[in-house]
Design a protein around this motif. Structure first.
Motif, mmCIF file in Angstrom:
data_model
loop_
_atom_site.group_PDB
_atom_site.id
_atom_site.type_symbol
_atom_site.label_atom_id
_atom_site.label_comp_id
_atom_site.label_asym_id
_atom_site.label_seq_id
_atom_site.Cartn_x
_atom_site.Cartn_y
_atom_site.Cartn_z
ATOM 1 N N ALA A 140 10.976 -25.231 -18.443
ATOM 2 C CA ALA A 140 10.227 -25.280 -17.192
ATOM 3 C C ALA A 140 10.820 -26.389 -16.334
ATOM 4 C CB ALA A 140 8.753 -25.561 -17.474
ATOM 5 N N THR A 141 10.459 -26.370 -15.083
ATOM 6 C CA THR A 141 10.870 -27.485 -14.223
ATOM 7 C C THR A 141 9.677 -28.412 -14.035
ATOM 8 O OG1 THR A 141 10.317 -26.213 -12.256
ATOM 9 C CG2 THR A 141 12.617 -26.147 -12.997
ATOM 10 N N GLY A 142 9.965 -29.615 -13.670
ATOM 11 C CA GLY A 142 8.885 -30.576 -13.473
ATOM 12 C C GLY A 142 9.425 -31.872 -12.927
ATOM 13 N N THR A 143 8.616 -32.882 -12.982
ATOM 14 C CA THR A 143 9.043 -34.203 -12.501
ATOM 15 C C THR A 143 8.649 -35.273 -13.515
ATOM 16 O OG1 THR A 143 6.980 -34.365 -11.271
ATOM 17 C CG2 THR A 143 8.929 -33.702 -10.012
ATOM 18 N N ILE A 144 9.503 -36.252 -13.613
ATOM 19 C CA ILE A 144 9.178 -37.446 -14.396
ATOM 20 C C ILE A 144 9.151 -38.593 -13.402
ATOM 21 C CG2 ILE A 144 10.060 -39.053 -16.130
ATOM 22 C CD1 ILE A 144 11.064 -36.640 -17.715
ATOM 23 N N LYS A 145 7.958 -39.016 -13.078
ATOM 24 C CA LYS A 145 7.769 -40.031 -12.034
ATOM 25 C C LYS A 145 8.586 -39.675 -10.784
ATOM 26 C CE LYS A 145 6.070 -43.670 -14.893
ATOM 27 N NZ LYS A 145 6.073 -45.050 -15.305
ATOM 28 N N ARG A 146 8.395 -38.494 -10.342
ATOM 29 C CA ARG A 146 8.995 -37.943 -9.114
ATOM 30 C C ARG A 146 10.475 -37.578 -9.267
ATOM 31 N NH1 ARG A 146 5.629 -41.757 -7.057
ATOM 32 N NH2 ARG A 146 7.253 -43.271 -6.637
ATOM 33 N N ILE A 147 11.060 -37.784 -10.434
ATOM 34 C CA ILE A 147 12.449 -37.340 -10.643
ATOM 35 C C ILE A 147 12.412 -35.863 -11.065
ATOM 36 C CG2 ILE A 147 14.524 -37.611 -12.038
ATOM 37 C CD1 ILE A 147 13.729 -40.528 -12.465
ATOM 38 N N PRO A 148 13.054 -34.985 -10.318
ATOM 39 C CA PRO A 148 13.040 -33.572 -10.711
ATOM 40 C C PRO A 148 13.863 -33.364 -11.983
ATOM 41 C CG PRO A 148 13.805 -33.876 -8.437
ATOM 42 C CD PRO A 148 13.807 -35.218 -9.076
ATOM 43 N N ALA A 173 20.168 -43.168 -14.442
ATOM 44 C CA ALA A 173 19.821 -44.510 -14.921
ATOM 45 C C ALA A 173 18.311 -44.723 -14.882
ATOM 46 C CB ALA A 173 20.539 -45.558 -14.078
ATOM 47 N N GLU A 174 17.683 -44.208 -13.824
ATOM 48 C CA GLU A 174 16.233 -44.365 -13.674
ATOM 49 C C GLU A 174 15.493 -43.581 -14.769
ATOM 50 O OE1 GLU A 174 14.931 -43.185 -9.778
ATOM 51 O OE2 GLU A 174 12.837 -43.704 -10.204
ATOM 52 N N LEU A 175 15.969 -42.381 -15.044
ATOM 53 C CA LEU A 175 15.324 -41.566 -16.082
ATOM 54 C C LEU A 175 15.446 -42.249 -17.444
ATOM 55 C CD1 LEU A 175 13.926 -38.927 -16.910
ATOM 56 C CD2 LEU A 175 16.195 -37.914 -17.248
ATOM 57 N N TRP A 176 16.626 -42.790 -17.725
ATOM 58 C CA TRP A 176 16.830 -43.505 -18.999
ATOM 59 C C TRP A 176 15.840 -44.669 -19.113
ATOM 60 C CZ3 TRP A 176 20.252 -42.883 -23.171
ATOM 61 C CH2 TRP A 176 20.305 -43.956 -24.072
ATOM 62 N N GLN A 177 15.716 -45.403 -18.007
ATOM 63 C CA GLN A 177 14.842 -46.579 -18.014
ATOM 64 C C GLN A 177 13.380 -46.167 -18.227
ATOM 65 O OE1 GLN A 177 12.510 -47.826 -15.539
ATOM 66 N NE2 GLN A 177 12.200 -49.628 -16.844
ATOM 67 N N ILE A 178 12.958 -45.111 -17.554
ATOM 68 C CA ILE A 178 11.563 -44.658 -17.685
ATOM 69 C C ILE A 178 11.281 -44.234 -19.128
ATOM 70 C CG2 ILE A 178 9.959 -42.804 -17.045
ATOM 71 C CD1 ILE A 178 11.334 -42.848 -14.231
ATOM 72 N N LEU A 179 12.178 -43.448 -19.675
ATOM 73 C CA LEU A 179 11.938 -42.920 -21.029
ATOM 74 C C LEU A 179 11.971 -44.030 -22.077
ATOM 75 C CD1 LEU A 179 13.988 -39.599 -20.826
ATOM 76 C CD2 LEU A 179 11.505 -39.823 -20.939
#
Lengths: 607, 156
Positions: free
Chosen positions: A408-416, A440-446
């Motif tokens: 599915a598609t979605g967002t992780i803190k507004r990152i598609p 880099a932002e996705l890595w940091q969030i996770l």
């Protein structure tokens, strides 16, 4: 993120062309770069280096091989060339050829004399001439690093040479680790294949340290494609903060393991908690157009008739004789809109060729540069992802409802993101596809949200153990273009009921009588099997198969292997023997079993 | 006291001596047994180094028994010297003078981690762990280099 080759027009501190059949000597300061260019291709250039402040300290190929554990240093962790005093003299920073020699002397007069060419010039004599003015005594033969010289050492001990792999413009970029006197040759050998029987010139350029050239190896996705240098993924900058152990894989820098963790720690984090793995080196293609379904239904082993939007299927691309071109996953994005995620860039050319042959209207777009991917795997992957992922409303599904091989598609803190319930570990897990700009932002969030769940990064070495335990295939190990799905252990992915399937007749025969069958082996000792080790019938002198992948399984507490055996020996419970040492002296009994000793029912990945 | 054992059956011996937790040890990582009697450092797939409590005189017998019939050697390495220091005093000094072998990192070295390094060309193994309540760094070096390393660290 792509790294550019050094343009030939880039101004250098010093630029010299070595005439064919000659050699030069030159000095370099610490930190400066030395670029050795094969101008026309297939031309060897032997290389010597001495510490400028003490010319008795010189480059030593035996020390270099020993300290690196490699026949020739490779860009990255083991890229330094060492002196007879064990000090690094130069480091290879870029290499667009990848095939060099460190075993043989620079060519000698003796070689030519005994081949019937007394008086023929040699690199060693040319070095003697070039080095004389520095007071260096002549030698009959110089132990050199022979760039672009294609040699191999075979199992029976022979060192053989062939035509050079280097192409016009290929180069090696070295960085001096101290002030050096160097010598380079344009090898005069025209009596064997080393220089393609046609000695040509070599160009040497010196660059200032300020260039800070990135480390990279050339990658050619297809035989005639221009060289491309190793690139970072969207996550590599984050990964570099955690490890210096990166290796080139499929054109990308990927981590082997992480500092202060290590293979076993990363492995157990996967099995007990959760891990993050950068798998951006996978290749992604969007396949669209009126006949997109027809093309994939023909070229891909699975039946895609019932594959709906939001569903994906694992299988393989096949060639005319039923060999596996690549394995991968087809995602259904819409009517006649698919995405194929696999390993090889050649997949695009193969699919285009098939489409052309059938006059199908299909567009195949290579989108790997626009979509990098992280695998979040492990029993706690779902709870971690639930903290941050919002699935787009049109899917009308929650993460816990997202089934195996669904996306599915979605967002992780507004990152598609595109989130896919797939993986390469045998664990519950997800793969997240993202625009590299957000990497880099996705890595940091996770990593932030995963901290309290024990999330750690995982490198390729631990992944290798996990995938062997899970019975998952690796290209070049369990399959290649000569291996059918029935031999590789993924016969279940072939739908022979499909009306249109490439090599269908051949596959029907292979299904009935596969020449070999992939099985799992559990060994009766602690010896760890390796790729290509022989497998024997119990107590017999003859082989019945070969190990394709082996490891110590932390889960089984035993060495395990994937092996390809003659069908008569592939029944579960059959006892065979794996040959160790020279393949004969030590025979370790092993029991044939399922390919996946870890969770053979796949309950965890489906759970 | 330091004991070493190594071989194809090294992990099996370690598990026989110290139980299941050992199999989760990564190479160059360590653990201390709950009774604080043993610190176990894994040096390779089948290579282990054990620090025992001074009063444990039975360990050699336990080790010999565990190694019986296994493809391992075990020994107290007479050529190996060891120096121990409290972590908080020695780690800052080590960061100044020791060069870890790449890709190991000395900065922020956590507990139960070790690495190979050099001080002015002299080889050491640097091992941080909690031993009977003390966060310490143990340095292993050639016995012949013990004094030299001690001098480098300005600790007698």
């Amino acid at each position: 993120m792509a790294v550019a080759l050094i343009p030939s027009s880039l101004p250098a501190l010093w630029d010299c062309t070595i005439a064919p059949r000659t050699a030069i000597a030159y000095t370099v300061r610490a930190g400066q770069y030395i670029q050795i260019i094969d101008v026309e291709g297939q031309q060897c250039s032997d290389f010597l280096a001495f510490a400028l402040d003490d010319l008795t300290e010189e480059l030593d190929s035996t020390v270099t091989r020993t300290l690196n554990g490699l026949a020739v240093p490779r860009v990255g962790l083991h890229g330094k060339y060492f002196s007879n005093r064990f000090r690094p003299l130069v480091e290879v920073i870029q290499d667009t050829c990848g095939r060099h020699d460190s075993f043989l002397l620079a060519c000698t007069a003796k070689y030519y004399e005994e081949a019937g060419y007394p008086g023929h010039p040699s690199c060693s004599e040319n070095f003697n001439l070039a080095l004389a003015k520095y007071g260096i005594a002549p030698r009959k033969g110089w132990s050199a690093i022979n760039f672009f010289f294609n040699t191999t050492a075979s199992d029976d001990g022979r060192v053989t040479a062939g035509e050079s792999w280097s192409r016009a413009g290929d180069y090696v970029l070295l960085q001096a680790k101290q002030d050096l006197l160097c010598a380079s040759s344009a090898c005069p050998d025209d009596i064997d294949p080393a220089n393609g029987w046609r000695p040509t010139e070599i160009r040497v350029r010196i660059f200032a340290p300020e260039h800070n050239f990135p480390k990279a190896i050339a990658y050619r996705p297809t035989p005639h494609a221009p060289a491309r240098l190793t690139q970072d993924s969207a996550f590599t900058s984050s990964i570099r903060q955690l490890t210096d152990d990166l290796v080139e894989y499929n054109g990308f820098w990927v981590p082997n393991s992480f500092a202060h963790l290590g293979v076993q720690a990363e492995y157990w984090a996967l099995r007990e908690r959760a891990v993050l793995i950068d798998l951006s080196a996978l290749r992604k293609f969007d396949i669209t157009g009126k006949n997109a379904f027809d093309l994939l239904q023909y070229a891909f082993s699975r039946d895609l008739t019932k594959l709906g939007v939001g569903q994906s299927a694992y299988g393989c691309l096949l060639n005319y004789h039923g060999g596996i071109v690549d394995d991968g996953i087809v995602f259904c994005l819409g009517a006649n809109t698919y995405r194929y995620v696999g390993n090889c860039e050649q997949d695009q050319h193969w699919l285009e060729q098939l489409a052309q042959e059938h006059h199908w209207q299909v567009t195949i777009e290579h989108i790997s540069d626009r979509l990098h991917n992280l695998a979040l795997q492990g029993p706690r992957s779902r709870i971690i992802l639930e903290q941050v992922l919002a699935i787009d409303p049109q899917w009308q599904i929650s993460l816990s409802e997202l089934g195996y091989f669904r996306f599915a598609t979605g967002t992780i803190k507004r990152i598609p993101v595109l989130v896919s319930r797939t993986g390469y570990t045998g664990e519950l897990g997800y793969e997240l596809f993202v625009d590299p700009a957000y990497g880099a932002e996705l890595w940091q969030i996770l990593t932030a949200v995963g901290e309290k769940y024990g999330l750690t990064p995982m490198g390729m070495l631990a992944l290798e153990r996990a995938r062997i335990e899970a019975g998952l295939l690796s290209a070049g190990r369990e399959f290649d273009d000569l291996t059918s799905p029935y031999e590789a252990g993924i016969g279940w992915t072939v739908s022979l009921k499909k009306e249109q399937l490439i090599a269908k007749d051949t596959l029907l025969k292979l299904k009935e009588h596969p020449p070999k069958v992939t099985v799992g082996l559990v060994l009766d000792s602690n010896d760890i099997p390796c790729h290509c080790q022989p497998v024997y019938a119990l107590g017999k002198a003859w082989r019945v198969g070969v190990i394709t992948s082996g490891t110590f399984s932390p889960y089984c507490d035993r060495p395990i292997a994937l092996a390809q055996l003659k069908p008569a020996y592939a029944t579960p419970g059959t006892k065979v023997e794996v040959g160790f040492i020279d393949g004969k002296q030590r025979r370790i009994p092993a029991t044939v079993g399922v390919m996946s000793p870890y969770d053979p029912e796949k309950l965890k990945v489906r759970g | 006291m330091l004991w070493d054992f190594a071989g194809v059956d090294g992990l099996a011996v370690a598990m026989a001596l110290f139980g299941e937790p050992v199999k989760k040890l990564a190479v160059w990582r360590s653990l201390v047994t709950p009774d604080s009697c043993y610190a176990i450092l894994r040096l390779c797939e089948g290579n282990f180094r054990i620090r025992t409590a001074e009063q444990d005189h039975n360990f050699s017998e336990k080790l010999a028994q565990a190694c019986t019939g296994k493809r391992v050697w075990y020994a107290q390495l007479t050529y190996l010297g060891a120096l121990s220091f409290p972590s908080h005093t020695i780690l800052p000094r080590l960061e100044q003078i020791a060069t870890p072998k790449p890709p190991f990192r000395l900065h922020n070295l956590p507990l139960d981690c070790a690495l190979p390094a050099r001080i002015d060309g002299t080889a050491i193994v640097l091992w941080r762990y909690l031993w009977q309540g003390t966060d310490l760094v143990q340095i292993h070096c050639a016995q012949r280099d013990r004094q030299k390393i001690s001098d480098y660290l300005q600790v007698k």
